[in-house]
Design a protein around this motif. Sequence first.
Motif, PDB file in Angstrom:
ATOM      1  N   THR A   1      44.269  46.177  57.190  1.00  0.00           N
ATOM      2  CA  THR A   1      43.627  47.139  56.304  1.00  0.00           C
ATOM      3  C   THR A   1      42.117  46.878  56.297  1.00  0.00           C
ATOM      4  N   VAL A   2      41.346  47.883  55.884  1.00  0.00           N
ATOM      5  CA  VAL A   2      39.895  47.719  55.799  1.00  0.00           C
ATOM      6  C   VAL A   2      39.452  47.933  54.357  1.00  0.00           C
ATOM      7  N   PHE A   3      38.292  47.404  54.045  1.00  0.00           N
ATOM      8  CA  PHE A   3      37.776  47.447  52.684  1.00  0.00           C
ATOM      9  C   PHE A   3      37.480  48.876  52.250  1.00  0.00           C
ATOM     10  N   LEU A   4      37.984  49.254  51.072  1.00  0.00           N
ATOM     11  CA  LEU A   4      37.696  50.560  50.490  1.00  0.00           C
ATOM     12  C   LEU A   4      36.659  50.440  49.380  1.00  0.00           C
ATOM     13  N   MET A   5      36.914  49.571  48.386  1.00  0.00           N
ATOM     14  CA  MET A   5      35.988  49.454  47.274  1.00  0.00           C
ATOM     15  C   MET A   5      36.273  48.193  46.475  1.00  0.00           C
ATOM     16  N   GLN A   6      35.318  47.825  45.610  1.00  0.00           N
ATOM     17  CA  GLN A   6      35.513  46.715  44.686  1.00  0.00           C
ATOM     18  C   GLN A   6      34.881  47.067  43.352  1.00  0.00           C
ATOM     19  N   VAL A   7      35.513  46.582  42.288  1.00  0.00           N
ATOM     20  CA  VAL A   7      35.060  46.860  40.926  1.00  0.00           C
ATOM     21  C   VAL A   7      34.823  45.526  40.228  1.00  0.00           C
ATOM     22  N   TYR A   8      33.583  45.300  39.817  1.00  0.00           N
ATOM     23  CA  TYR A   8      33.239  44.087  39.074  1.00  0.00           C
ATOM     24  C   TYR A   8      33.613  44.313  37.621  1.00  0.00           C
ATOM     25  N   ALA A   9      34.563  43.536  37.115  1.00  0.00           N
ATOM     26  CA  ALA A   9      35.117  43.778  35.782  1.00  0.00           C
ATOM     27  C   ALA A   9      35.358  42.465  35.046  1.00  0.00           C
ATOM     28  N   PRO A  10      34.291  41.769  34.630  1.00  0.00           N
ATOM     29  CA  PRO A  10      34.453  40.502  33.908  1.00  0.00           C
ATOM     30  C   PRO A  10      35.107  40.735  32.547  1.00  0.00           C
ATOM     31  N   LEU A  11      35.789  39.713  32.060  1.00  0.00           N
ATOM     32  CA  LEU A  11      36.456  39.763  30.761  1.00  0.00           C
ATOM     33  C   LEU A  11      35.965  38.622  29.894  1.00  0.00           C
ATOM     34  N   SER A  29      29.577  46.255  42.075  1.00  0.00           N
ATOM     35  CA  SER A  29      30.682  47.194  42.272  1.00  0.00           C
ATOM     36  C   SER A  29      30.222  48.118  43.389  1.00  0.00           C
ATOM     37  N   LYS A  30      31.086  48.376  44.363  1.00  0.00           N
ATOM     38  CA  LYS A  30      30.628  49.167  45.499  1.00  0.00           C
ATOM     39  C   LYS A  30      31.791  49.788  46.240  1.00  0.00           C
ATOM     40  N   VAL A  31      31.445  50.725  47.108  1.00  0.00           N
ATOM     41  CA  VAL A  31      32.388  51.405  47.976  1.00  0.00           C
ATOM     42  C   VAL A  31      31.947  51.189  49.415  1.00  0.00           C
ATOM     43  N   GLY A  32      32.895  50.921  50.313  1.00  0.00           N
ATOM     44  CA  GLY A  32      32.615  50.873  51.734  1.00  0.00           C
ATOM     45  C   GLY A  32      31.818  49.670  52.195  1.00  0.00           C
ATOM     46  N   GLY A  33      31.515  49.665  53.493  1.00  0.00           N
ATOM     47  CA  GLY A  33      30.896  48.497  54.100  1.00  0.00           C
ATOM     48  C   GLY A  33      31.908  47.363  54.194  1.00  0.00           C
ATOM     49  N   LYS A  34      31.406  46.146  54.174  1.00  0.00           N
ATOM     50  CA  LYS A  34      32.277  44.967  54.162  1.00  0.00           C
ATOM     51  C   LYS A  34      32.384  44.432  52.738  1.00  0.00           C
TER      52      LYS A  34
END
Length: 365
Positions: free
Chosen positions: A60-70, A31-36
């Motif tokens: 658009t450019v990348f803002l963030m991603q959230v790793y959320a497995p179910l 899970s992260k913010v910014g970069g690619k």
Amino acid sequence: MANSMCESRVKLGFIEDDTDLRLLSSHFFPSKVGGKPAWLSLDPIPDFDDLRCQKCNSTTVFLMQVYAPLQMREDTFHRTIFIFMCPNTSCCTPEDSSNFRIFRSQLPLVNNFYSDSPPSEELTPNEDITIFPHAGLFQSLCFVCGIRGTKKCSQCKNTHYCSKEHQVLDWKSGHKQTCLQEIKNDKKQSSRLLFKEYELVTEDEEYSEGDSNNSKSDEERLLEYENLIRSPQLKELDGKYQAEDLEKSATAETEDDKLFLKFKRRVDTEPSQVLRYEKGGEPLWVSAHHKPSPEDIPFCSCGSQRIFEFQVMPQLLNYLSVDKLDSSVDWGTLCVYTCKESCSTGNSYKEEFIWKQDFHNSRVS
């Protein structure tokens, strides 16, 4: 490194700025913010047409991603939600989220890209992480933003881009001087277009209604506000208001302030939080204004209802250096809604929905 989200309670996300950035690559499910973007499914990945701003048609450019497995199905063993944002500040308008794009990717434990064994995070100082699975092994990537790059420099033929816009940007940013030199793309400086890269770490929220010690003073301030808005002195300052208009305004503002104070009391226990995760829960609204009705949240293309999954807090803006932009990029909260069934996507990316709520009357947290 991968922080699995709990489905039964609120998880809070915080910025971690002391992380080996090599651990924020796809291989480690971050899970992260910014970069690619650290793509989950590595082929195919979204391209310019998938990620263009719905207002200006720029990328658009990348803002963030959230790793959320179910744990609901085998094919959600790995699962990540990606948020992209238009960098053109003129596209950031109140109560409008059309400058954002949201995508979901999910994979089973046994898939086409990664080992079914957890990755080791013990990296040597000079270890080359390009030997790990990444999207660049399967298609060309835009050097500027990291999405699928279908165009390339006509001179060196080594640097790829998602659009003419990013090709021109890179040319002006230094590619003009290095174009025909024997320099590997991964050694060049990243574009100033991207946000600074941080790890996003999570922990359980510890909160009860009795945690706040200032609720009484909050209520006192609200009462003072109501008295002020009804006072003769205020009417004398602006004689165009009728008494009934002031009464109506006071009632509306008081309701809004109560919700804002609820937001503030809850957040003040962990003021550095940048994300709140509660799949199937309710957002913590910053205002009584511009809250979505059920009809405002579109159903997934599979026919299933979309439900709330997480919200991005305004505190994240403190880490984005948006003051370097021409004008303001802001929000009160960004609420992400995803398919209730987390419908199967195979190796493809599925677009989801985001709702942007702003602080009413230009409040700041």
